[in-house]
Enzyme design. Structure first.
Site, PDB file in Angstrom:
ATOM      1  N   CYS A 242      -9.241  23.594 -55.484  1.00 16.95           N
ATOM      2  CA  CYS A 242      -9.812  24.465 -56.324  1.00 16.95           C
ATOM      3  C   CYS A 242     -11.398  24.300 -56.395  1.00 16.95           C
ATOM      4  CB  CYS A 242      -8.922  24.138 -57.579  1.00 16.95           C
ATOM      5  SG  CYS A 242      -9.904  25.327 -58.974  1.00 16.95           S
TER       6      CYS A 242
ATOM      7  N   ASP B 134      -6.095  32.122 -57.023  1.00 20.66           N
ATOM      8  CA  ASP B 134      -6.062  30.679 -56.844  1.00 20.66           C
ATOM      9  C   ASP B 134      -4.829  30.346 -56.309  1.00 20.66           C
ATOM     10  OD1 ASP B 134      -5.772  27.948 -57.547  1.00 20.66           O
ATOM     11  OD2 ASP B 134      -6.705  28.417 -59.689  1.00 20.66           O
ATOM     12  N   ASP B 135      -4.999  29.613 -55.146  1.00 22.22           N
ATOM     13  CA  ASP B 135      -3.421  29.369 -54.138  1.00 22.22           C
ATOM     14  C   ASP B 135      -2.927  30.228 -53.724  1.00 22.22           C
ATOM     15  OD1 ASP B 135      -4.281  26.873 -55.248  1.00 22.22           O
ATOM     16  OD2 ASP B 135      -2.593  26.487 -56.556  1.00 22.22           O
TER      17      ASP B 135
ATOM     18  N   ASP C  85      -9.246  30.732 -53.107  1.00 16.09           N
ATOM     19  CA  ASP C  85      -9.777  29.402 -53.002  1.00 16.09           C
ATOM     20  C   ASP C  85      -9.235  28.318 -52.178  1.00 16.09           C
ATOM     21  OD1 ASP C  85      -7.471  28.782 -54.691  1.00 16.09           O
ATOM     22  OD2 ASP C  85      -8.787  27.788 -56.172  1.00 16.09           O
TER      23      ASP C  85
END
Length: 485
Positions: free
Chosen positions: A93, A59-60, A303
């Site tokens: 996201c 994530d990120d 993502d």
């Protein structure tokens, strides 16, 4: 006249050779064709005979951040193929995750931001196809932020319901709300191990595991063992060090990141990824121990990217959702021993919209015509001429709506009028998006940092044909299925 024994031997040898060649050619063309059955069904038996499917999603995670993940690089890099030009079609996201699950652009699956997810159609997802074709399915980690509906087509799941706590997170485990005190990455490690062991007891069934970690998302909480771990030195590139941003849209011109803050965020992010490296190693070692590593098609990707002061932008909102390279480009790997080249590099322009077609291709499943795939299977030798990326503004962010075309040579960006239609609570409609408020064009060969907007350099001699680019972008923003780039 009776043929001589020598002539008979030659004749038999010739027939045998012809039969072997014919068999080899038949096998080649059968594999090349990848035969399919009826829509939504598989050519496998009732329990499936396709490969296991594993997706590890961070994530990120910014491109270039795998320096602290040596075992992940070993399993997926040395053991698989690295995609050097991998992008997400919407760098946020929920839209990105929805694209991974459906193989559709955000303008088709409808999840165009993190606030409007309730209309997501789970019938268009890979979990639906795999589950309906005999796969045992599991999801552990993030699904869609603040998702309040039923979670369909997963046999076993533990969903982080929008909580960004690394400790004491709020989870829903197979329908039951729980607070998980354990460090989130360790918890995912444990539940995934249990899922794999349980799946081994049903060895006639392939499985699908969607493993979605919180790291390195804010608040960047490192596990105790890594709180003070050293990280590699960072030399910010020219995009991070850009001084004048007068040639960019207002939301960029008015951003002013502190380079010291960027250094601090990077350290924290990398330390959270060290635990993810442990997780990947544990999962892959478990697959080896269970004898499933060679029969598993596995992906590792993020993502979206994350700006660390690039073009003056830094922060939970400003660092993503932008059209620039550090926001849309992500690390991405694929491995399937014996089927995918190991230690290889693939320089094609690929995106997260290609995962679902690749997975369905490997499993031998044809999707329903009701849900045409916008992406392409990575097993086929195509070349993508251009990449479409898109973003829809919401009242919670100051980033306006935009869309972009990117090739290895250039990137063209349109920023749209982001004033609301009606009240601030209403959805921003297509009518508002049609008002182009800003153009950008970057020569990626001469200016990979995107510091020099050619359309704002006060000379027209080097300007591209904006009319042609706009028509292409307008077409792609409304594309569907095979009509997409």
């Amino acid at each position: 006249m009776t043929p001589s024994p020598a002539r008979i031997r030659v004749t038999l040898r010739g027939w045998i050779t012809l039969l072997v060649v014919a068999a080899l050619l038949l096998a080649f063309f059968v594999d090349l064709a990848r035969p399919r059955t009826a829509a939504g069904t598989s050519r496998t038996d009732a329990f499936g005979s396709g490969p296991n499917i594993l997706i590890v999603l961070t994530d990120d995670q910014r491109i270039g951040s795998l320096s602290v993940m040596p075992r992940t690089r070993s399993w997926f890099g040395q053991g698989g193929t690295k995609f050097t030009h991998a992008y997400v079609t919407t760098p946020q996201c929920c839209p990105s995750r929805s694209t991974i699950m459906t193989g559709e652009y955000a303008h088709n699956h409808g999840v165009q931001n993190n606030d409007e997810t309730s209309g997501f159609d789970q019938n268009a997802t890979i979990q639906r196809y795999l589950h309906d074709n005999g796969y045992r399915t599991g999801l552990f980690g993030k699904f869609l932020n603040s998702w309040h509906g039923d979670l369909l087509y997963f046999d076993d799941w533990a969903m982080n319901n929008g909580s960004h706590r690394y400790y004491d997170g709020r989870w829903i485990v197979n329908g039951t709300p729980e607070v998980i005190e354990e460090y989130s990455t360790d918890y995912l490690d444990n539940v995934s191990q249990t899922f794999l062991q349980d799946s081994e007891s049903q060895d006639e069934r392939p499985w699908y595991l969607y493993l979605s970690v919180l790291a390195p998302h804010t608040p960047f909480t490192a596990e105790t063992d890594y709180e003070n771990a050293p990280v590699p030195r960072w030399k910010p590139d020219r995009g991070v060090l850009e001084v004048s941003r007068k040639d960019k849209p207002g939301y960029v011109r008015h951003s002013h990141a502190d380079i010291n803050a960027a250094y601090a965020v990077r350290k924290k992010q990398l330390r959270t990824l060290m635990s993810v490296d442990d997780l990947v190693d544990d999962v892959m070692n478990q697959l080896e121990a269970l004898g499933e590593a060679d029969n598993t098609l596995a992906f590792f990707l993020s993502d979206n990217g994350y700006l660390l002061g690039d073009h003056g932008m830094l922060g939970p909102v400003a660092s993503k959702g932008n059209p620039y390279t550090a926001s849309i480009k992500v690390p991405m790997y694929m491995r399937w021993p014996g089927e995918i080249r190991q230690g290889a590099v693939d320089n094609r322009q690929v995106t997260n919209v290609d995962l679902a077609p690749t997975i369905l291709d490997a499993a031998g499943i044809t999707p329903d015509p009701e849900y045409p795939l916008d992406g392409r299977t990575l097993f086929d030798p195509w070349q993508r001429e251009r990449v479409l990326t898109e973003y829809r503004h919401t009242p919670k962010t100051r980033t306006p709506s935009w869309a972009s075309l990117r090739t290895p040579r250039y990137q063209y960006i349109e920023t749209y009028d982001w004033q609301p239609i009606g009240t601030s609570d209403e959805v921003y409609g297509d009518a508002g998006d049609q008002v182009i408020s800003f153009h950008e064009y970057y020569d990626l060969k001469k200016d990979p940092w995107q510091n020099h907007n050619i359309l704002d350099d006060k000379t027209r001699k080097n300007d591209p044909d904006v009319g042609r680019l706009h028509r292409m972008l307008d077409h792609d923003r409304h594309c569907r299925g095979a009509d997409c780039p």
